[in-house]
Design an enzyme around this catalytic site. Sequence first.
Site, PDB file in Angstrom:
ATOM      1  N   GLY A 214     -30.675  12.136  -8.322  1.00  0.00           N
ATOM      2  CA  GLY A 214     -30.525  11.548  -9.659  1.00  0.00           C
ATOM      3  C   GLY A 214     -30.315  12.609 -10.711  1.00  0.00           C
ATOM      4  N   ASN A 215     -30.525  12.232 -11.970  1.00  0.00           N
ATOM      5  CA  ASN A 215     -30.386  13.180 -13.078  1.00  0.00           C
ATOM      6  C   ASN A 215     -31.414  12.861 -14.159  1.00  0.00           C
ATOM      7  OD1 ASN A 215     -29.181  11.187 -14.986  1.00  0.00           O
ATOM      8  ND2 ASN A 215     -27.504  11.215 -13.497  1.00  0.00           N
ATOM      9  N   ARG A 216     -31.379  13.610 -15.249  1.00  0.00           N
ATOM     10  CA  ARG A 216     -32.422  13.519 -16.265  1.00  0.00           C
ATOM     11  C   ARG A 216     -32.091  12.554 -17.413  1.00  0.00           C
ATOM     12  NH1 ARG A 216     -32.467  19.084 -14.896  1.00  0.00           N
ATOM     13  NH2 ARG A 216     -34.506  19.783 -14.116  1.00  0.00           N
ATOM     14  N   SER A 217     -31.060  11.766 -17.283  1.00  0.00           N
ATOM     15  CA  SER A 217     -30.695  10.864 -18.381  1.00  0.00           C
ATOM     16  C   SER A 217     -31.820   9.868 -18.667  1.00  0.00           C
ATOM     17  CB  SER A 217     -29.418  10.095 -18.022  1.00  0.00           C
ATOM     18  OG  SER A 217     -29.119   9.144 -19.007  1.00  0.00           O
ATOM     19  N   ALA A 282     -25.110   8.219 -17.246  1.00  0.00           N
ATOM     20  CA  ALA A 282     -24.879   9.476 -16.530  1.00  0.00           C
ATOM     21  C   ALA A 282     -24.837   9.137 -15.043  1.00  0.00           C
ATOM     22  CB  ALA A 282     -25.990  10.477 -16.834  1.00  0.00           C
TER      23      ALA A 282
END
Length: 424
Positions: A214-217, A282
């Site tokens: 995943g990502n930090r959005s 994102a």
Amino acid sequence: MKQQPEELGRKIVVGVAGGIAAYKACHLVRDLKEYGDDVRVVPTDSALRFVGAATFEALSGNPVSTTVFDAVEEVQHVRVGQEAEAIVVAPATADFMARVAAGRADDLLTATLLVATCPVILVPAMHTEMWWNPATRANVSLLRERGIIVMEPAHGRLTGKDTGPGRLPEPEQIAELVRTVLDGQVPKYDWVGKKVLITAGGTQENIDPVRYVGNRSSGRQGYALAEVAVQRGAEVTLIVGNVDELPTPPGARVLPVVSTAEMAAAVAKHAPVQDLVIMAAAVADFRPDTQATAKMKKGRNEDSLQTLSMVENPDILRTLVQDRSAGKIPASTVIVGFAAETGDPEHSALELATQKLGRKGCDLLMCNEVGADKVFGQKRNRGWLLARSEDPASPQVTEIEDGSKQVVAAQILAAVDELRIGQE
């Protein structure tokens, strides 16, 4: 600690009408005070049946009155309205809005509203049947025609066991709208009948039942866009991946998804009937080529986590543009993309965004320079808004200065307005 705007000490009147949601006005006052603004609470007599004057005085640091007969020598029913830079009434009951629509001035709060020339925000809270009653609908319409901002109510648990539209939005949402207005972004109710699709948050690509890529959005910018679009009267569908614990934008339809493939399918389903599509999510560019059905172990066998084989995900934004060119989406649909860039040794974030705009072919592209403590998870944003031109290498670039994500959202939607005007 909250990030504070440069301009502090602005005079804000918080009106409170007589509804059970009056207790939330306490949190609103505290939120506004924490940003350094000068808050004066003006309740109705009915409101004081729910929250006492001493509570509002302690939180605001200012005296509380409900009648025009207090401080007569100061003519306070005129002075309070004249000095206010913004007035927000939360909750605004059906009865209170009816009195405002009729031009009544039978207490300090309604008299203050009649005097005020500053922006006025009413935040309704009532049972669903009251909100949909033809009399209330007519009053809301009249108030909006007069330039008063009427915030859409939230959908949720009401007094008792009832659930539906009519719940007071969360104090944080109300405070952000107040600050957005004070920062010069006063929403017009001019997008009635327009359909807007927005994606928000980060997608997750499962490795096994426990882990994911995943990502930090946080989803905050997408949620802010939804809130501003709803406030302008649009019918908003919000496709949401993984987000922080954020209150649902009042009036928006929320569709949760997990993976990029799920988001792509949801966008493809709903995009053909939209006037505007904003891809603020994102999305993950890659996903594991296989998903384990059981938790993977640390061992050295082929089922370990030491090596992950990845495959490319569908490019949702580029597919949207291609579908528009192929006639699957109306040619009039405006498509807005987002680019989260860090820059590299050879290129700045803006240069990379320019290249991305050329590859994707969308109408507008919002570029954020991301990184440690930048944009992701923050309540403020900045960057550049790129508009496509005849020369792909030279788009029109507008710098978006540091501001709340609601203020940034308002500027993006204003750019959509300018784009439409240029196309007519």
